[in-house]
Design a protein around this motif. Structure first.
Motif, mmCIF file in Angstrom:
data_model
loop_
_atom_site.group_PDB
_atom_site.id
_atom_site.type_symbol
_atom_site.label_atom_id
_atom_site.label_comp_id
_atom_site.label_asym_id
_atom_site.label_seq_id
_atom_site.Cartn_x
_atom_site.Cartn_y
_atom_site.Cartn_z
ATOM 1 N N TYR A 27 39.368 41.842 35.808
ATOM 2 C CA TYR A 27 37.960 41.996 35.434
ATOM 3 C C TYR A 27 37.847 42.262 33.934
ATOM 4 O O TYR A 27 37.702 43.405 33.504
ATOM 5 C CB TYR A 27 37.329 43.138 36.233
ATOM 6 C CG TYR A 27 37.386 42.927 37.725
ATOM 7 C CD1 TYR A 27 36.481 42.078 38.350
ATOM 8 C CD2 TYR A 27 38.357 43.555 38.501
ATOM 9 C CE1 TYR A 27 36.530 41.865 39.720
ATOM 10 C CE2 TYR A 27 38.418 43.338 39.876
ATOM 11 C CZ TYR A 27 37.498 42.496 40.477
ATOM 12 O OH TYR A 27 37.559 42.278 41.822
ATOM 13 N N LEU A 43 43.977 45.720 37.671
ATOM 14 C CA LEU A 43 42.545 45.570 37.933
ATOM 15 C C LEU A 43 41.776 45.171 36.670
ATOM 16 O O LEU A 43 40.887 44.319 36.730
ATOM 17 C CB LEU A 43 41.991 46.866 38.518
ATOM 18 C CG LEU A 43 42.397 47.130 39.970
ATOM 19 C CD1 LEU A 43 42.102 48.576 40.366
ATOM 20 C CD2 LEU A 43 41.674 46.176 40.920
ATOM 21 N N GLU A 59 31.277 40.063 45.500
ATOM 22 C CA GLU A 59 32.376 40.995 45.735
ATOM 23 C C GLU A 59 33.688 40.361 45.296
ATOM 24 O O GLU A 59 33.983 39.219 45.647
ATOM 25 C CB GLU A 59 32.445 41.379 47.212
ATOM 26 C CG GLU A 59 31.232 42.167 47.681
ATOM 27 C CD GLU A 59 31.396 42.661 49.101
ATOM 28 O OE1 GLU A 59 32.509 42.508 49.643
ATOM 29 O OE2 GLU A 59 30.426 43.193 49.663
ATOM 30 N N ASN A 60 34.473 41.112 44.542
ATOM 31 C CA ASN A 60 35.804 40.681 44.111
ATOM 32 C C ASN A 60 35.809 39.276 43.530
ATOM 33 O O ASN A 60 36.456 38.354 44.055
ATOM 34 C CB ASN A 60 36.796 40.770 45.281
ATOM 35 C CG ASN A 60 36.911 42.170 45.831
ATOM 36 O OD1 ASN A 60 36.667 43.140 45.113
ATOM 37 N ND2 ASN A 60 37.258 42.288 47.095
ATOM 38 N N SER A 77 40.922 46.637 48.296
ATOM 39 C CA SER A 77 39.494 46.657 47.961
ATOM 40 C C SER A 77 39.236 47.746 46.931
ATOM 41 O O SER A 77 40.029 48.689 46.786
ATOM 42 C CB SER A 77 38.645 46.886 49.218
ATOM 43 O OG SER A 77 38.939 48.141 49.800
ATOM 44 N N TRP A 78 38.107 47.620 46.250
ATOM 45 C CA TRP A 78 37.717 48.553 45.199
ATOM 46 C C TRP A 78 36.236 48.355 44.950
ATOM 47 O O TRP A 78 35.597 47.466 45.524
ATOM 48 C CB TRP A 78 38.525 48.287 43.919
ATOM 49 C CG TRP A 78 38.642 46.838 43.605
ATOM 50 C CD1 TRP A 78 37.768 46.070 42.890
ATOM 51 C CD2 TRP A 78 39.667 45.954 44.060
ATOM 52 N NE1 TRP A 78 38.184 44.768 42.863
ATOM 53 C CE2 TRP A 78 39.357 44.660 43.568
ATOM 54 C CE3 TRP A 78 40.830 46.120 44.820
ATOM 55 C CZ2 TRP A 78 40.155 43.553 43.817
ATOM 56 C CZ3 TRP A 78 41.620 45.010 45.072
ATOM 57 C CH2 TRP A 78 41.294 43.748 44.577
ATOM 58 N N GLU A 113 36.611 35.972 41.199
ATOM 59 C CA GLU A 113 37.872 35.426 40.728
ATOM 60 C C GLU A 113 37.678 34.844 39.333
ATOM 61 O O GLU A 113 36.668 34.213 39.048
ATOM 62 C CB GLU A 113 38.374 34.345 41.678
ATOM 63 C CG GLU A 113 38.675 34.852 43.076
ATOM 64 C CD GLU A 113 39.130 33.736 44.004
ATOM 65 O OE1 GLU A 113 39.731 32.766 43.499
ATOM 66 O OE2 GLU A 113 38.864 33.830 45.210
ATOM 67 N N SER A 149 44.595 39.158 42.737
ATOM 68 C CA SER A 149 44.725 40.444 43.412
ATOM 69 C C SER A 149 45.747 41.293 42.676
ATOM 70 O O SER A 149 46.626 40.772 41.995
ATOM 71 C CB SER A 149 45.174 40.240 44.866
ATOM 72 O OG SER A 149 46.535 39.862 44.902
#
Length: 343
Positions: free
Chosen positions: A124, A120, A63-64, A93-94, A66, A73
């Protein structure tokens, strides 16, 4: 899928070297330390070539994640262009499905939504699209979403060794059901299974891939979801055991044939209990019944609904387990009841 293996911290360097040697270390992401009740662990990012496990440690979805040199963030990315009040409203969160990021953005940041999408995608680099989520609507539980950045909303999401092709603006895929999908992948071996609300194969594709039932009959009423279900059956190479049916499960479900019936839908699931129970073999079978229910009724109402319908059909019920899937909304839980139905 951003895969990692989670290993005890003292084994971290050993497994990092192993991942480097086997050329499966994902150098685009950081190795991250994680403190849990069980101790201190390291999450070592690995590529899809790692498969499902490495020396007994399962490859799980991170999750999320780095990325070195990237903001960790959206708030960090936007700190110089938004006010303090605006930064406080930036989502924390997403969800990532395949190469699409799905995020809920409050109306107060309407004029900053493009900047949030840029933030975002900077976090990513493997993703290509960002969509804004407004929830779900209608009988088909269709997501209401807005394309913010990118050009395509169709993607292939890999999870637990399975492929799920979908258009994130047309079909729903709940990240919160991950553990239940994994659990289903361990059940049904050698059985005849009926999936009453197959969708794109959320629960029955993992079962087909990993447990190899004798036969799965997947019923889906939404034509768009059904089209992706058929594609996913092919993508996961389970055509020989998976029979898709487009239709209303209250009419299309076979009678007296199933060892196991899945009811992985919430909202009006109890309306379909009669055809679900009738689908089970008279000699007995297992029902997996999902419901959204007020927290104080979570161990009462779903079980009573199963018993009421089963008794009316002359069947007996043994409640095997009631499991919490997730919090659905304030005060409301999504639960699943496993029940054995027999004469």
């Amino acid at each position: 899928m951003y895969g990692v293996i989670r290993v005890p911290s003292e084994k971290g360097e050993e497994f990092r070297k192993k991942a480097v040697k086997e050329k499966i270390l994902d150098t685009a992401r950081k190795i991250r330390k994680l403190q849990t009740k069980e101790g201190v662990f390291l999450e070592i990012p690995v590529t899809e070539a790692a498969g499902e496990s490495i020396e007994g440690f399962s490859v799980i979805e991170q999750e999320n994640p780095e990325f070195p040199g990237k903001p960790c963030s959206p708030k960090e990315y936007l700190k110089d262009s938004l006010s303090e009040a605006e930064l406080a409203c930036v989502p924390a969160s997403w969800q990532i499905l395949g190469d699409v990021v799905i995020v809920s953005i409050p109306e107060t940041l309407e004029n900053k939504k493009a900047r949030i999408a840029e933030a975002l995608l900077s976090m990513y680099p493997r993703c290509r699209t960002v969509v804004r989520d407004f929830g779900i609507e209608g009988q088909f539980r269709k997501p209401k979403r807005e394309l913010l950045l990118g050009s395509g909303t169709e993607t292939i999401h890999k999870e637990h060794g399975c492929f799920f092709k979908q258009d994130v603006t047309k079909v729903m895929y709940s990240k919160g059901n991950l553990e239940e999908r994994k659990r289903m992948s361990r059940l049904g071996g050698g059985e005849v299974v009926v999936d009453m609300f197959a969708g794109i194969g959320y629960f029955s594709i993992p079962m087909a891939v990993h447990s190899r039932p004798k036969k799965i009959i997947g019923i889906e009423i939404n034509p768009e979801s059904f089209a992706y279900l058929k594609e996913n059956i092919g993508l996961n190479k389970v055509e020989e055991i998976f029979v898709p049916i487009c239709g209303d499960c209250s009419k299309a479900a076979p009678e007296g044939t199933a060892d196991r019936v899945l009811m992985g839908y919430v909202g009006t699931t109890h309306h379909y209990l009669e055809p679900a129970i009738k689908a089970l073999k008279k000699s007995g079978g297992i029902l997996h019944y999902h419901e959204t229910v007020p927290e104080h009724l979570a161990r009462i109402r779903p079980q009573e609904r199963i018993r009421r319908v089963a008794y009316a059909l002359g069947r007996k019920v043994e409640i095997l387990e009631t499991r919490r899937i997730k919090k659905y909304s304030p005060g409301i839980l999504h639960v699943v009841v496993d029940a054995r139905i027999f004469e």
